[in-house]
Motif scaffolding. Structure first.
Motif, PDB file in Angstrom:
ATOM      1  N   TYR A  84      35.076  73.632 -75.502  1.00 51.91           N
ATOM      2  CA  TYR A  84      33.986  74.150 -74.674  1.00 51.91           C
ATOM      3  C   TYR A  84      34.416  74.236 -73.213  1.00 51.91           C
ATOM      4  N   VAL A  85      35.022  73.167 -72.698  1.00 53.09           N
ATOM      5  CA  VAL A  85      35.473  73.157 -71.302  1.00 53.09           C
ATOM      6  C   VAL A  85      36.492  74.262 -71.060  1.00 53.09           C
ATOM      7  N   THR A  86      37.424  74.414 -72.001  1.00 52.55           N
ATOM      8  CA  THR A  86      38.476  75.418 -71.843  1.00 52.55           C
ATOM      9  C   THR A  86      37.903  76.827 -71.813  1.00 52.55           C
ATOM     10  N   SER A  87      36.987  77.112 -72.733  1.00 60.82           N
ATOM     11  CA  SER A  87      36.422  78.455 -72.832  1.00 60.82           C
ATOM     12  C   SER A  87      35.392  78.743 -71.754  1.00 60.82           C
ATOM     13  N   ASP A  88      34.580  77.752 -71.419  1.00 60.71           N
ATOM     14  CA  ASP A  88      33.465  77.982 -70.501  1.00 60.71           C
ATOM     15  C   ASP A  88      33.871  77.859 -69.037  1.00 60.71           C
ATOM     16  N   GLU A  89      34.862  77.015 -68.745  1.00 59.43           N
ATOM     17  CA  GLU A  89      35.216  76.749 -67.353  1.00 59.43           C
ATOM     18  C   GLU A  89      36.577  77.322 -66.962  1.00 59.43           C
ATOM     19  N   MET A  90      37.604  76.996 -67.749  1.00 60.19           N
ATOM     20  CA  MET A  90      38.967  77.263 -67.304  1.00 60.19           C
ATOM     21  C   MET A  90      39.374  78.729 -67.461  1.00 60.19           C
ATOM     22  N   ILE A  91      39.253  79.262 -68.672  1.00 66.53           N
ATOM     23  CA  ILE A  91      39.715  80.630 -68.916  1.00 66.53           C
ATOM     24  C   ILE A  91      38.949  81.657 -68.080  1.00 66.53           C
ATOM     25  N   PRO A  92      37.608  81.582 -67.995  1.00 67.84           N
ATOM     26  CA  PRO A  92      36.914  82.563 -67.148  1.00 67.84           C
ATOM     27  C   PRO A  92      37.384  82.540 -65.701  1.00 67.84           C
ATOM     28  N   GLU A  93      37.663  81.337 -65.175  1.00 64.63           N
ATOM     29  CA  GLU A  93      38.112  81.262 -63.785  1.00 64.63           C
ATOM     30  C   GLU A  93      39.480  81.913 -63.596  1.00 64.63           C
ATOM     31  N   THR A  94      40.377  81.738 -64.561  1.00 65.38           N
ATOM     32  CA  THR A  94      41.713  82.321 -64.431  1.00 65.38           C
ATOM     33  C   THR A  94      41.691  83.841 -64.542  1.00 65.38           C
ATOM     34  N   HIS A  95      40.596  84.403 -65.053  1.00 66.02           N
ATOM     35  CA  HIS A  95      40.480  85.855 -65.227  1.00 66.02           C
ATOM     36  C   HIS A  95      39.555  86.495 -64.196  1.00 66.02           C
ATOM     37  N   ALA A  96      39.213  85.747 -63.148  1.00 66.68           N
ATOM     38  CA  ALA A  96      38.193  86.229 -62.214  1.00 66.68           C
ATOM     39  C   ALA A  96      38.755  86.857 -60.947  1.00 66.68           C
ATOM     40  N   HIS A  97      40.072  86.871 -60.796  1.00 65.14           N
ATOM     41  CA  HIS A  97      40.622  87.304 -59.506  1.00 65.14           C
ATOM     42  C   HIS A  97      41.700  88.371 -59.645  1.00 65.14           C
ATOM     43  N   GLY A  98      41.801  88.980 -60.826  1.00 64.52           N
ATOM     44  CA  GLY A  98      42.759  90.061 -61.010  1.00 64.52           C
ATOM     45  C   GLY A  98      44.143  89.633 -61.454  1.00 64.52           C
ATOM     46  N   TYR A  99      44.303  88.368 -61.828  1.00 65.35           N
ATOM     47  CA  TYR A  99      45.621  87.861 -62.238  1.00 65.35           C
ATOM     48  C   TYR A  99      45.592  87.380 -63.689  1.00 65.35           C
ATOM     49  N   GLU A 100      44.784  88.062 -64.506  1.00 61.20           N
ATOM     50  CA  GLU A 100      44.603  87.613 -65.890  1.00 61.20           C
ATOM     51  C   GLU A 100      45.866  87.706 -66.725  1.00 61.20           C
ATOM     52  N   LYS A 101      46.764  88.646 -66.434  1.00 67.12           N
ATOM     53  CA  LYS A 101      47.998  88.767 -67.215  1.00 67.12           C
ATOM     54  C   LYS A 101      48.881  87.550 -67.016  1.00 67.12           C
ATOM     55  N   GLN A 102      49.081  87.163 -65.740  1.00 65.97           N
ATOM     56  CA  GLN A 102      49.884  85.972 -65.471  1.00 65.97           C
ATOM     57  C   GLN A 102      49.248  84.736 -66.099  1.00 65.97           C
ATOM     58  N   ALA A 103      47.918  84.650 -65.991  1.00 70.32           N
ATOM     59  CA  ALA A 103      47.209  83.506 -66.546  1.00 70.32           C
ATOM     60  C   ALA A 103      47.332  83.460 -68.066  1.00 70.32           C
ATOM     61  N   THR A 104      47.307  84.628 -68.701  1.00 73.49           N
ATOM     62  CA  THR A 104      47.412  84.691 -70.160  1.00 73.49           C
ATOM     63  C   THR A 104      48.777  84.218 -70.632  1.00 73.49           C
ATOM     64  N   TYR A 105      49.835  84.687 -69.978  1.00 72.17           N
ATOM     65  CA  TYR A 105      51.173  84.246 -70.359  1.00 72.17           C
ATOM     66  C   TYR A 105      51.373  82.762 -70.061  1.00 72.17           C
TER      67      TYR A 105
END
Length: 248
Positions: A210-231
């Motif tokens: 829940y923490v990972t999906s609700d807090e961490m992943i959305p934040e890493t995808h909120a600023h235009g750097y989702e590709k780097q965050a995904t890798y």
């Protein structure tokens, strides 16, 4: 008991080490901030699934028992998220309004957000230690490993908010101590009944998911750097997977 203390000290120590690194670096741009959090999210995903939920299913033939535990863990965090005022952006770099935060200091909201994030981590490590014959060191190691960069990225928001360095250090230590509390709470719940251990492992895994999906992943995808965050997430997942294989 010794291995539980080692696990608790490792999680707390890793958070403090990360905080010290945060004082040195002081501020990370969003690009690197999201990459670091993506790596941490990957470790959390692997720890919750491979270190907690999968072993829980292996312990019992009553799969629904574990499934209920997973959903209960997520629901528990969901309820806390709803009733506890805090910032959803766990690095505190973005302005935001929580429905209950109108009268509370932003620093307090930020610390409460980190507390909600750290407690299930500690509980997960503690529950994974409950089966003393087959203690999962991979979960504790994985969480400790991600605590270093995570501890690093939470320092900058406190300093930028005007919190004095000494008070920031005290807050970091308090956050680390909270994980010690979480470890012992999880260990106590897990050892209370070996019959309930599979559901407790599922509960801890569900809370982490829940923490990972609700807090961490959305934040890493909120600023235009989702590709780097995904890798980075994939790298974090593989890191924990290799740790798990090493301890087989």
């Amino acid at each position: 008991m010794t291995q539980v203390w080692i696990s608790a000290a490792g999680l707390c120590g890793a958070t403090i080490i990360g905080s010290i690194l945060g004082f040195i670096i002081k501020e990370l741009p969003h690009k690197w901030n999201d990459t670091v959090l993506g790596y941490c999210a990957g470790i959390m995903l692997a720890a919750s699934t491979l270190g907690l939920i999968v072993p829980a299913f292996d312990m019992t033939t009553q799969w629904w028992f574990v499934a209920i535990g997973v959903m209960a863990g997520a629901l528990f965090l969901n309820v806390l998220d709803f009733v506890t005022p805090h910032l959803h952006h766990i690095t505190g770099l973005d302005a935001e309004e929580h429905h209950n935060n109108a009268t509370l200091n932003k620093v307090l909201l930020f610390v409460m957000a980190i507390a909600l994030h750290k407690l299930p981590e500690g509980m997960a490590a503690g529950v994974s230690m409950s089966d003393t014959a087959n203690a999962s060191w991979a979960v504790s190691l994985g969480i400790a490993l991600q605590n270093v960069p995570e501890g690093m990225v939470i320092i900058a928001p406190l300093l930028l908010a005007g919190v004095k360095p000494l008070r920031t250090l005290v807050i970091s230590i308090a956050i680390g101590v909270l994980e010690i509390v979480g470890v012992w709470l999880g260990f106590g719940l897990g050892t209370a009944s070996q019959a309930l251990l599979p559901v407790m492992l599922g509960f801890a895994g569900g809370a982490m998911l829940y923490v990972t999906s609700d807090e961490m992943i959305p934040e890493t995808h909120a600023h235009g750097y989702e590709k780097q965050a995904t890798y980075a997430l994939l790298l974090g997942f593989m890191t924990l997977l290799l740790i798990e294989k090493f301890f087989e």
